[in-house]
Design a protein around this motif. Structure first.
Motif, PDB file in Angstrom:
ATOM      1  N   ALA A   9       0.835  -1.210   0.000  1.00 18.35           N
ATOM      2  CA  ALA A   9       0.000   0.000   0.000  1.00 18.35           C
ATOM      3  C   ALA A   9       0.868   1.257   0.000  1.00 18.35           C
ATOM      4  CB  ALA A   9      -0.930  -0.010   1.212  1.00 18.35           C
ATOM      5  N   MET A  10       1.978   1.214   0.761  1.00 19.56           N
ATOM      6  CA  MET A  10       2.881   2.360   0.797  1.00 19.56           C
ATOM      7  C   MET A  10       3.512   2.611  -0.568  1.00 19.56           C
ATOM      8  SD  MET A  10       6.385   2.877   3.017  1.00 19.56           S
ATOM      9  CE  MET A  10       5.559   2.587   4.582  1.00 19.56           C
ATOM     10  N   VAL A  11       3.925   1.549  -1.240  1.00 22.71           N
ATOM     11  CA  VAL A  11       4.534   1.678  -2.562  1.00 22.71           C
ATOM     12  C   VAL A  11       3.535   2.268  -3.552  1.00 22.71           C
ATOM     13  CG1 VAL A  11       5.488   0.400  -4.515  1.00 22.71           C
ATOM     14  CG2 VAL A  11       6.183  -0.183  -2.187  1.00 22.71           C
ATOM     15  N   ARG A  12       2.277   1.807  -3.509  1.00 22.77           N
ATOM     16  CA  ARG A  12       1.243   2.333  -4.414  1.00 22.77           C
ATOM     17  C   ARG A  12       1.028   3.818  -4.174  1.00 22.77           C
ATOM     18  NH1 ARG A  12      -4.063  -0.432  -3.628  1.00 22.77           N
ATOM     19  NH2 ARG A  12      -4.626   0.595  -5.592  1.00 22.77           N
ATOM     20  N   ARG A  13       0.970   4.231  -2.904  1.00 25.49           N
ATOM     21  CA  ARG A  13       0.775   5.650  -2.608  1.00 25.49           C
ATOM     22  C   ARG A  13       1.974   6.477  -3.068  1.00 25.49           C
ATOM     23  NH1 ARG A  13      -1.471   3.785   2.364  1.00 25.49           N
ATOM     24  NH2 ARG A  13       0.435   4.309   3.491  1.00 25.49           N
ATOM     25  N   CYS A  14       3.180   5.942  -2.874  1.00 27.49           N
ATOM     26  CA  CYS A  14       4.384   6.661  -3.301  1.00 27.49           C
ATOM     27  C   CYS A  14       4.399   6.870  -4.815  1.00 27.49           C
ATOM     28  CB  CYS A  14       5.630   5.902  -2.864  1.00 27.49           C
ATOM     29  SG  CYS A  14       5.976   5.977  -1.092  1.00 27.49           S
ATOM     30  N   LEU A  15       4.070   5.827  -5.566  1.00 29.59           N
ATOM     31  CA  LEU A  15       4.060   5.942  -7.023  1.00 29.59           C
ATOM     32  C   LEU A  15       3.025   6.958  -7.481  1.00 29.59           C
ATOM     33  CD1 LEU A  15       4.441   2.194  -8.100  1.00 29.59           C
ATOM     34  CD2 LEU A  15       6.141   4.005  -8.307  1.00 29.59           C
ATOM     35  N   ALA A  17       1.732   9.443  -5.707  1.00 25.56           N
ATOM     36  CA  ALA A  17       2.132  10.778  -5.266  1.00 25.56           C
ATOM     37  C   ALA A  17       3.213  11.357  -6.173  1.00 25.56           C
ATOM     38  CB  ALA A  17       2.626  10.723  -3.826  1.00 25.56           C
ATOM     39  N   ALA A  18       4.169  10.522  -6.594  1.00 24.91           N
ATOM     40  CA  ALA A  18       5.243  11.005  -7.467  1.00 24.91           C
ATOM     41  C   ALA A  18       4.698  11.441  -8.823  1.00 24.91           C
ATOM     42  CB  ALA A  18       6.293   9.912  -7.646  1.00 24.91           C
ATOM     43  N   VAL A  19       3.818  10.642  -9.407  1.00 25.51           N
ATOM     44  CA  VAL A  19       3.258  10.977 -10.720  1.00 25.51           C
ATOM     45  C   VAL A  19       2.377  12.218 -10.628  1.00 25.51           C
ATOM     46  CG1 VAL A  19       1.721  10.189 -12.568  1.00 25.51           C
ATOM     47  CG2 VAL A  19       3.385   8.608 -11.572  1.00 25.51           C
ATOM     48  N   TRP A  20       1.508  12.271  -9.630  1.00 25.64           N
ATOM     49  CA  TRP A  20       0.641  13.441  -9.468  1.00 25.64           C
ATOM     50  C   TRP A  20       1.462  14.695  -9.173  1.00 25.64           C
ATOM     51  CZ3 TRP A  20      -3.272  10.469  -5.895  1.00 25.64           C
ATOM     52  CH2 TRP A  20      -4.170   9.778  -6.698  1.00 25.64           C
ATOM     53  N   GLY A  21       2.460  14.565  -8.309  1.00 26.29           N
ATOM     54  CA  GLY A  21       3.282  15.723  -7.974  1.00 26.29           C
ATOM     55  C   GLY A  21       4.035  16.256  -9.175  1.00 26.29           C
ATOM     56  N   LEU A  56      -4.793  10.097  -1.345  1.00 26.54           N
ATOM     57  CA  LEU A  56      -3.680   9.291  -0.861  1.00 26.54           C
ATOM     58  C   LEU A  56      -3.935   8.798   0.565  1.00 26.54           C
ATOM     59  CD1 LEU A  56      -0.706  11.429  -2.201  1.00 26.54           C
ATOM     60  CD2 LEU A  56      -1.339   9.148  -2.988  1.00 26.54           C
ATOM     61  N   ALA A  57      -4.445   9.679   1.407  1.00 30.20           N
ATOM     62  CA  ALA A  57      -4.712   9.289   2.790  1.00 30.20           C
ATOM     63  C   ALA A  57      -5.776   8.199   2.869  1.00 30.20           C
ATOM     64  CB  ALA A  57      -5.143  10.509   3.604  1.00 30.20           C
ATOM     65  N   GLY A  58      -6.745   8.242   1.931  1.00 34.46           N
ATOM     66  CA  GLY A  58      -7.819   7.262   1.939  1.00 34.46           C
ATOM     67  C   GLY A  58      -7.586   6.077   1.024  1.00 34.46           C
ATOM     68  N   TRP A 122      11.723  10.896 -12.507  1.00 31.69           N
ATOM     69  CA  TRP A 122      12.979  10.670 -13.226  1.00 31.69           C
ATOM     70  C   TRP A 122      14.060  10.151 -12.270  1.00 31.69           C
ATOM     71  CZ3 TRP A 122       9.488  14.230 -14.887  1.00 31.69           C
ATOM     72  CH2 TRP A 122       9.206  14.262 -16.251  1.00 31.69           C
ATOM     73  N   TYR A 123      14.131  10.746 -11.086  1.00 31.90           N
ATOM     74  CA  TYR A 123      15.095  10.276 -10.097  1.00 31.90           C
ATOM     75  C   TYR A 123      14.745   8.865  -9.629  1.00 31.90           C
ATOM     76  CZ  TYR A 123      17.294  14.847  -9.639  1.00 31.90           C
ATOM     77  OH  TYR A 123      17.986  15.997  -9.888  1.00 31.90           O
TER      78      TYR A 123
END
Length: 232
Positions: A9-15, A17-21, A56-58, A122-123
């Motif tokens: 779940a953490m990995v999904r949120r990170c991915l 968040a990175a794309v949206w950000g 993301l929180a939900g 990219w990073y």
């Protein structure tokens, strides 16, 4: 063990968040000088930050389809104007943190510049690519799968960005040292002929492997101006 257990779940949120950000940052920086109503891009930035934070929180909308659907909803109306295009490349902290670069993006925005700055995906891809070559076989496989998934989403994200009138370098590896030069070339080919190469004061990779290439790059990129900026 690790002090911060990594879950699926953490990995999904990170991915997500990175794309949206990245999408939000690229659209804001490339739309703000052309917005039909002044202040629209910044207002939408704040609204989307709040809405996506709640998703993301939900744990909502974290599938590939939903991530990209949100990206399509972020476009802002643009009007044609003549503006200066300035790209920012360099060390990750001084490039992205307003404390590290003395509010460089805010300064350029106040001067009505269109700002080209790459994002975190990219990073992340560079990191995953490097770790896919070392470690245990299961770990390498996980990194390869994550990199393949994120690269596909990033390609779709950039396609959406292009349709909205924006752009970002594709297949450009970004990091410190000599990779700063590859990022500069990527932005120069997109029309950003003024490029600020930022780095911490006395950063050896930036000075030796990065700054050492700028003169040669300017000879190969007619009309481009690369300026090295050190931050203390």
């Amino acid at each position: 063990g690790t002090g911060l257990p990594i879950t699926a779940a953490m990995v999904r949120r990170c991915l997500a968040a990175a794309v949206w950000g990245d999408t939000l940052a690229l659209l804001r920086n490339q739309t703000r000088p052309y917005e039909a109503v002044p202040g629209t891009a910044e207002a939408l930035w704040r609204r989307w930050t709040e809405d996506l934070g709640q998703d993301l929180a939900g744990n909502r909308g974290l599938t590939r389809r939903e991530i990209l659907r949100r990206c399509r909803e972020m476009a802002v109306e643009r009007v044609p104007r003549e503006v200066q295009k300035v790209a920012i490349v360099g060390e990750i902290y001084t490039k992205h943190c307003h404390l590290g670069n003395w509010n460089l993006e805010r300064y350029l925005a106040a001067e009505h510049c269109e700002i080209g700055v790459g994002g975190i995906t990219w990073y992340a891809l560079y990191y995953m690519d490097g770790h896919a070559l070392k470690g245990s076989a299961p770990a390498r496989r996980v990194y390869r799968l994550l990199a393949s998934y994120l690269a596909e989403i990033q390609r779709d994200m950039l396609s959406i960005l292009n349709q909205a009138g924006g752009y970002a370098p594709l297949r450009v590896t970004v990091a410190d040292g000599w990779l700063i030069a590859t990022e500069a070339v990527g932005w120069a080919r997109l029309g950003y002929r003024k490029i600020l190469c930022v780095q911490p004061f006395a950063c050896l990779p930036g000075h030796i492997f990065g700054k050492g290439q700028y003169a040669a790059l300017q000879r190969k990129l007619p009309g481009a101006r690369l300026v090295s900026v050190d931050y203390d």
